[in-house]
Design a protein around this motif. Sequence first.
Motif, mmCIF file in Angstrom:
data_model
loop_
_atom_site.group_PDB
_atom_site.id
_atom_site.type_symbol
_atom_site.label_atom_id
_atom_site.label_comp_id
_atom_site.label_asym_id
_atom_site.label_seq_id
_atom_site.Cartn_x
_atom_site.Cartn_y
_atom_site.Cartn_z
ATOM 1 N N PRO A 28 0.815 -1.228 0.000
ATOM 2 C CA PRO A 28 0.000 0.000 0.000
ATOM 3 C C PRO A 28 0.846 1.275 0.000
ATOM 4 O O PRO A 28 0.513 2.249 -0.686
ATOM 5 C CB PRO A 28 -0.829 -0.128 1.281
ATOM 6 N N TRP A 29 1.946 1.271 0.771
ATOM 7 C CA TRP A 29 2.822 2.443 0.775
ATOM 8 C C TRP A 29 3.510 2.615 -0.583
ATOM 9 O O TRP A 29 3.680 3.740 -1.053
ATOM 10 C CB TRP A 29 3.874 2.301 1.870
ATOM 11 N N GLN A 30 3.912 1.507 -1.181
ATOM 12 C CA GLN A 30 4.511 1.590 -2.509
ATOM 13 C C GLN A 30 3.534 2.211 -3.501
ATOM 14 O O GLN A 30 3.902 3.056 -4.328
ATOM 15 C CB GLN A 30 4.926 0.197 -2.985
ATOM 16 N N LEU A 93 4.311 -4.493 10.052
ATOM 17 C CA LEU A 93 4.197 -3.839 8.750
ATOM 18 C C LEU A 93 2.794 -4.011 8.179
ATOM 19 O O LEU A 93 2.221 -3.077 7.603
ATOM 20 C CB LEU A 93 5.243 -4.408 7.787
ATOM 21 N N GLN A 94 2.241 -5.192 8.352
ATOM 22 C CA GLN A 94 0.893 -5.488 7.870
ATOM 23 C C GLN A 94 -0.136 -4.537 8.471
ATOM 24 O O GLN A 94 -0.946 -3.936 7.743
ATOM 25 C CB GLN A 94 0.538 -6.946 8.222
ATOM 26 N N VAL A 99 -3.612 0.506 8.709
ATOM 27 C CA VAL A 99 -4.007 1.782 9.312
ATOM 28 C C VAL A 99 -3.812 2.916 8.313
ATOM 29 O O VAL A 99 -4.673 3.793 8.154
ATOM 30 C CB VAL A 99 -3.195 2.038 10.604
ATOM 31 N N TRP A 100 -2.685 2.904 7.618
ATOM 32 C CA TRP A 100 -2.415 3.947 6.612
ATOM 33 C C TRP A 100 -3.461 3.909 5.501
ATOM 34 O O TRP A 100 -3.933 4.965 5.044
ATOM 35 C CB TRP A 100 -1.020 3.738 6.030
ATOM 36 N N ALA A 101 -3.834 2.694 5.055
ATOM 37 C CA ALA A 101 -4.855 2.576 4.014
ATOM 38 C C ALA A 101 -6.180 3.163 4.492
ATOM 39 O O ALA A 101 -6.886 3.842 3.727
ATOM 40 C CB ALA A 101 -5.019 1.116 3.613
ATOM 41 N N ALA A 237 -12.220 -0.880 15.885
ATOM 42 C CA ALA A 237 -11.284 0.186 16.249
ATOM 43 C C ALA A 237 -10.987 1.082 15.048
ATOM 44 O O ALA A 237 -10.969 2.318 15.166
ATOM 45 C CB ALA A 237 -9.992 -0.420 16.793
ATOM 46 N N LEU A 238 -10.770 0.483 13.890
ATOM 47 C CA LEU A 238 -10.459 1.263 12.695
ATOM 48 C C LEU A 238 -11.641 2.124 12.260
ATOM 49 O O LEU A 238 -11.462 3.283 11.850
ATOM 50 C CB LEU A 238 -10.028 0.327 11.556
ATOM 51 N N SER A 239 -12.852 1.566 12.344
ATOM 52 C CA SER A 239 -14.030 2.344 11.948
ATOM 53 C C SER A 239 -14.349 3.431 12.973
ATOM 54 O O SER A 239 -14.942 4.458 12.631
ATOM 55 C CB SER A 239 -15.233 1.424 11.749
#
Length: 390
Positions: A28-30, A93-94, A99-101, A237-239
Motif C-alpha cells: 500500500p505504501w509503494q 508492517l501489515q 491503518v495507513w490505508a 477500532a479502525l471504523s
Amino acid sequence: MSHVADGVHWRDPKRLWWPLALAVPTLPWQAGALVHLTGVTAFWWWGPFFAFALVPLFDLVTGADGKNPPEAAVERLERDRYYRWCTYLYLPLQFASLVWACAQWSGGSLGIVGSIGLAATTGVVAGVAINTAHELGHKREQVERRLSRLALAQSCYGHFYVEHNHGHHVRVATPEDPASSRMGETFWAFLPRTVVGGLGSAWSLERRRLQRRGRRTWSRHNDVLSAWALSVAVFGALSTVFGPVVLPCLLLQAVLGIGLLESVNYLEHYGLLRRRRPDGRYERVAPRHSWNSNNTVSNLFLFQLQRHSDHHANPLRRYQTLRHFDEAPQLPAGYAAMIVLAWVPPLWRRVMDRRLLAHYGGDASLTNTKKPSGYRPKPAQADPTTITAS
C-alpha cells in the motif's frame, strides 16, 4: 565427508534474500508513493500488478531452485532466530499499512476507483498474511501461534487456524477435505465449497475439542469465536478512529485476501488422492500428495510455501528447511502465475489435467475426481500420524 557435505560450514545461499517477503506488507505504501511521484492514480492497483505480473516475470527470469539444505545443517537452521524474525516482522508492517490505508480511504480524495484499487492492493497483503499465519500457526511456540491468529484478523479468517491444522492436514488429498480440489472441479465451483466446508469443519472440530475438555462451545475458550472477536475488535477500532466510511473497503480487502488464499488451496492438491488402506484409514501423507514448485522468487515472497509437498509430509519443519522431492508432482510455474491460470478454467484444465494424469500413469481412477450430484463420501478415518501439533 567434506565440511560442506556434512553441513558444518554450509550457509543458506538465500539467507540475505528472505527479508524480500517483507516487501509485501509495504505494497500500500509503494502504491501511494508511485501515485504521489507520477500522478497516475492507476498505481493504487499496484498490489495485483506486483503479485500477478511482476512476480511471475521475476520467476521466469530467475528460474527454479531445487537444491536442499544438508540434513546435518537442518537443526542449526531451525534454531536460527533470524528466520523467525523474518516472519514476525510481517505483522507490524501489515497492520501499519492497514491503518495507513484506512487513513487514505477516510480522506475522501481517492475516488471510487482509487479506493477499490487500494483495497485490492491491501487484499494482497491480507492474502499473503494468511500464508504468514500458516507458517507461524504450525509451530509449537505459543508466541508464534498467537501471532498466527493476529495475522488472520485482517482477513476475518481466524477459523483457518483451527481448520487448517486439525482438519485439512488430517484429510488432505481425500474427498472429505473441503480444501482439496478435485479433477474437473473449476476454481469457481471450489470456492464456495471450500469456504462453507472449511467454516463448518472448523466449528465442528472446535466444538468436539471443547466437549472433550468439559467446556461449553459458546465460551471464551472457543478458538473460532475468539478469532472472530479479534477481527471485530480490529475492524471496530479502525471504523471508530477513521469513521464507518472505511468499512466497505475493509470488507472488500478481506474478501479479496480470502479469495487469494483459496486460490492457493485450489492449486496445491488439485486432483491428488490418498488411497485407503485395508483397515479403512487413509495412507499416510507423502510428498506425492501435494503439487510442488521451486520457482525462486515466489518462494522467497511466500516463505517457501510452494515446497508444499515437504510441508504436508513434515508439518513442523520451518520454511528455511523445507525440501524438494523428485516424487512430488511439479507445477509448470510459480503460485502467482498458477493462480491467474486457475481463474480461467478451460486454460487450467488444458494445462493441469494432462499433468495430473501423467502423475498417475494415465489412470484417471487414481485421482480425486469431481463426483456426481448427490454423492455422499464415506466418513474418513484419519491416520493419526498426520495430526499436527496443537
